[in-house]
Motif scaffolding. Sequence first.
Motif, mmCIF file in Angstrom:
data_model
loop_
_atom_site.group_PDB
_atom_site.id
_atom_site.type_symbol
_atom_site.label_atom_id
_atom_site.label_comp_id
_atom_site.label_asym_id
_atom_site.label_seq_id
_atom_site.Cartn_x
_atom_site.Cartn_y
_atom_site.Cartn_z
ATOM 1 N N GLY A 13 2.428 -21.313 10.387
ATOM 2 C CA GLY A 13 2.027 -19.920 10.313
ATOM 3 C C GLY A 13 3.061 -18.993 9.715
ATOM 4 N N ARG A 14 4.143 -19.543 9.182
ATOM 5 C CA ARG A 14 5.185 -18.706 8.590
ATOM 6 C C ARG A 14 5.473 -19.160 7.163
ATOM 7 N NH1 ARG A 14 4.719 -14.399 11.723
ATOM 8 N NH2 ARG A 14 4.905 -14.928 13.946
ATOM 9 N N GLY A 15 5.833 -18.195 6.312
ATOM 10 C CA GLY A 15 6.127 -18.532 4.929
ATOM 11 C C GLY A 15 7.560 -18.945 4.722
ATOM 12 N N HIS A 85 1.595 -11.454 7.036
ATOM 13 C CA HIS A 85 0.973 -12.451 6.164
ATOM 14 C C HIS A 85 1.972 -13.519 5.738
ATOM 15 C CE1 HIS A 85 -2.631 -9.745 4.832
ATOM 16 N NE2 HIS A 85 -2.857 -10.398 5.956
ATOM 17 N N GLY A 86 3.239 -13.147 5.625
ATOM 18 C CA GLY A 86 4.280 -14.135 5.344
ATOM 19 C C GLY A 86 4.283 -14.689 3.939
ATOM 20 N N CYS A 87 3.754 -13.954 2.959
ATOM 21 C CA CYS A 87 3.734 -14.451 1.583
ATOM 22 C C CYS A 87 5.173 -14.692 1.114
ATOM 23 C CB CYS A 87 3.050 -13.450 0.664
ATOM 24 S SG CYS A 87 1.385 -12.998 1.213
ATOM 25 N N HIS A 166 -9.622 13.338 -0.397
ATOM 26 C CA HIS A 166 -8.542 12.954 -1.298
ATOM 27 C C HIS A 166 -8.798 11.535 -1.816
ATOM 28 C CE1 HIS A 166 -4.630 12.085 -2.952
ATOM 29 N NE2 HIS A 166 -4.199 13.303 -2.659
ATOM 30 N N PRO A 167 -8.743 11.316 -3.115
ATOM 31 C CA PRO A 167 -9.000 9.973 -3.669
ATOM 32 C C PRO A 167 -7.860 8.998 -3.355
ATOM 33 C CG PRO A 167 -8.278 11.440 -5.398
ATOM 34 C CD PRO A 167 -8.457 12.301 -4.177
ATOM 35 N N PHE A 168 -8.223 7.728 -3.201
ATOM 36 C CA PHE A 168 -7.224 6.701 -2.936
ATOM 37 C C PHE A 168 -7.742 5.350 -3.415
ATOM 38 C CE2 PHE A 168 -10.041 6.243 0.658
ATOM 39 C CZ PHE A 168 -10.051 4.883 0.927
ATOM 40 N N GLY A 169 -6.804 4.459 -3.621
ATOM 41 C CA GLY A 169 -7.119 3.058 -3.863
ATOM 42 C C GLY A 169 -6.267 2.239 -2.917
ATOM 43 N N LEU A 170 -6.702 1.049 -2.594
ATOM 44 C CA LEU A 170 -5.885 0.194 -1.742
ATOM 45 C C LEU A 170 -5.962 -1.239 -2.238
ATOM 46 C CD1 LEU A 170 -7.676 -1.717 0.471
ATOM 47 C CD2 LEU A 170 -8.150 0.546 1.409
ATOM 48 N N VAL A 171 -4.879 -1.968 -1.967
ATOM 49 C CA VAL A 171 -4.822 -3.377 -2.348
ATOM 50 C C VAL A 171 -4.527 -4.198 -1.106
ATOM 51 C CG1 VAL A 171 -2.372 -3.176 -2.970
ATOM 52 C CG2 VAL A 171 -3.722 -5.068 -3.876
ATOM 53 N N THR A 172 -5.263 -5.299 -0.944
ATOM 54 C CA THR A 172 -5.110 -6.131 0.239
ATOM 55 C C THR A 172 -5.553 -7.551 -0.075
ATOM 56 O OG1 THR A 172 -5.716 -6.396 2.578
ATOM 57 C CG2 THR A 172 -7.409 -5.550 1.100
ATOM 58 N N LYS A 173 -5.130 -8.476 0.761
ATOM 59 C CA LYS A 173 -5.655 -9.830 0.701
ATOM 60 C C LYS A 173 -6.294 -10.194 2.036
ATOM 61 C CE LYS A 173 -1.768 -11.766 -0.612
ATOM 62 N NZ LYS A 173 -0.715 -10.746 -0.749
ATOM 63 N N ARG A 208 -2.412 -21.621 2.221
ATOM 64 C CA ARG A 208 -1.798 -21.682 3.550
ATOM 65 C C ARG A 208 -0.288 -21.814 3.471
ATOM 66 N NH1 ARG A 208 -6.496 -24.627 4.767
ATOM 67 N NH2 ARG A 208 -5.479 -26.616 4.267
ATOM 68 N N LYS A 209 0.213 -22.395 2.399
ATOM 69 C CA LYS A 209 1.656 -22.513 2.225
ATOM 70 C C LYS A 209 2.250 -21.230 1.647
ATOM 71 C CE LYS A 209 1.308 -27.487 1.274
ATOM 72 N NZ LYS A 209 1.420 -28.535 0.215
ATOM 73 N N LEU A 210 1.563 -20.651 0.667
ATOM 74 C CA LEU A 210 2.059 -19.451 0.001
ATOM 75 C C LEU A 210 1.919 -18.209 0.864
ATOM 76 C CD1 LEU A 210 0.727 -19.561 -3.686
ATOM 77 C CD2 LEU A 210 3.111 -19.366 -3.001
ATOM 78 N N GLU A 211 0.767 -18.077 1.530
ATOM 79 C CA GLU A 211 0.386 -16.857 2.250
ATOM 80 C C GLU A 211 -0.183 -17.253 3.609
ATOM 81 O OE1 GLU A 211 -1.496 -15.225 -1.953
ATOM 82 O OE2 GLU A 211 -2.634 -16.479 -0.576
#
Length: 362
Positions: A13-15, A85-87, A166-173, A208-211
């Motif tokens: 569970g850790r990167g 997330h531990g990426c 107010h306008p916004f964008g967001l980035v997530t995985k 799972r290894k990267l993130e």
Amino acid sequence: MSEAFIPLSALKGRGAASRLAHRFERETREAWDDGWGTLDEEYGEPPARIETEVRFEDVKSVINQNDSPDIPFDRSINPYRGCEHGCIYCFARPTHSYLNLSPGLDFETKLIAKRNIAEVLRAELGRKSYKPSHIAIGTATDCYQPIERELRLTRSVIEVFKETRHPFGLVTKSSAVEQDLDLIAPMAADRLAAVYITVTTLDGELSRKLEPRAAAPHRRLRTIKTLVDAGVPVGVSVAPQIPFINEDMEHVLEAAWEAGARSAFYTVIRLPWEVAPLFKQWLEVHYPDRAARVMARIREMRGGKDYDADFATRMKGTGLWADLIRQRFEKATNRIGFNRQRVELDLSAFRPPGVAGQGDLF
């Protein structure tokens, strides 16, 4: 830099594989064989489970400003410092060094939550001098990392944006963005919101290894579809591109298009400061057979160095390998149909806190 008494092995569970010493530490420690079999005994034990710790912080400001010419926005908000997330590739890891914490395991296990973020944001938007501009949420650490389900700090930020239009964008995985669709979808209908989902690879084992604590690739694709079905404009980030590691860019783009994403972008892996030794450790743990080849190609894209922070090249790199990645991306996006229409958010709708709705009195 040296690791601190933690064997280099994959931690569930850790990167990161170690609490790598940060660049400001004056003393570092490393394991040493004293001839009594101490290391064999220690390394023979399974790695202990490392729990996540959340610390709270009261901040004085929340809107970060940048003048970087290679970033398409000049303002951002990050509700959290550190990311569960531990990426392993996260370029924000070195920021934990300023807290006297390791960019390695501490970055993903010792998290800082800005508990007064909504109040401070409302005050900043209410200043007479404030002029609206596109604000990006979660540009350094993921705004929907697992602790958001409980703390809901990102939701509190979006509530302020909804209140002030107010306008916004967001980035997530993370698929957790779906829990705020009741706020995001109506704002998207008024051209006030857009979402970008990072899909690094379709390979679940690699992900799972990267993130290790991010949503599975198929779950992210389902999130794209859920957002699109709710009327939210969605883009896909196929980042970072890592030579000889995630080689399925075209398949990711095709799957994201099928799910409903209509814009796309990419970056190549960035290894600033402590990220470089951490990533090398990760390669030795998970892909020792190709570690040297991977680093050779990365250095080829960075003028012979692990990383080059030059604004003109840091996002995409230079040289033959960087050019091949660029060609692959451009050919795939052109063939599939990405980036045909730009999402334009409405800055004119902004109303400072306490002002929205007053026009209805006249």
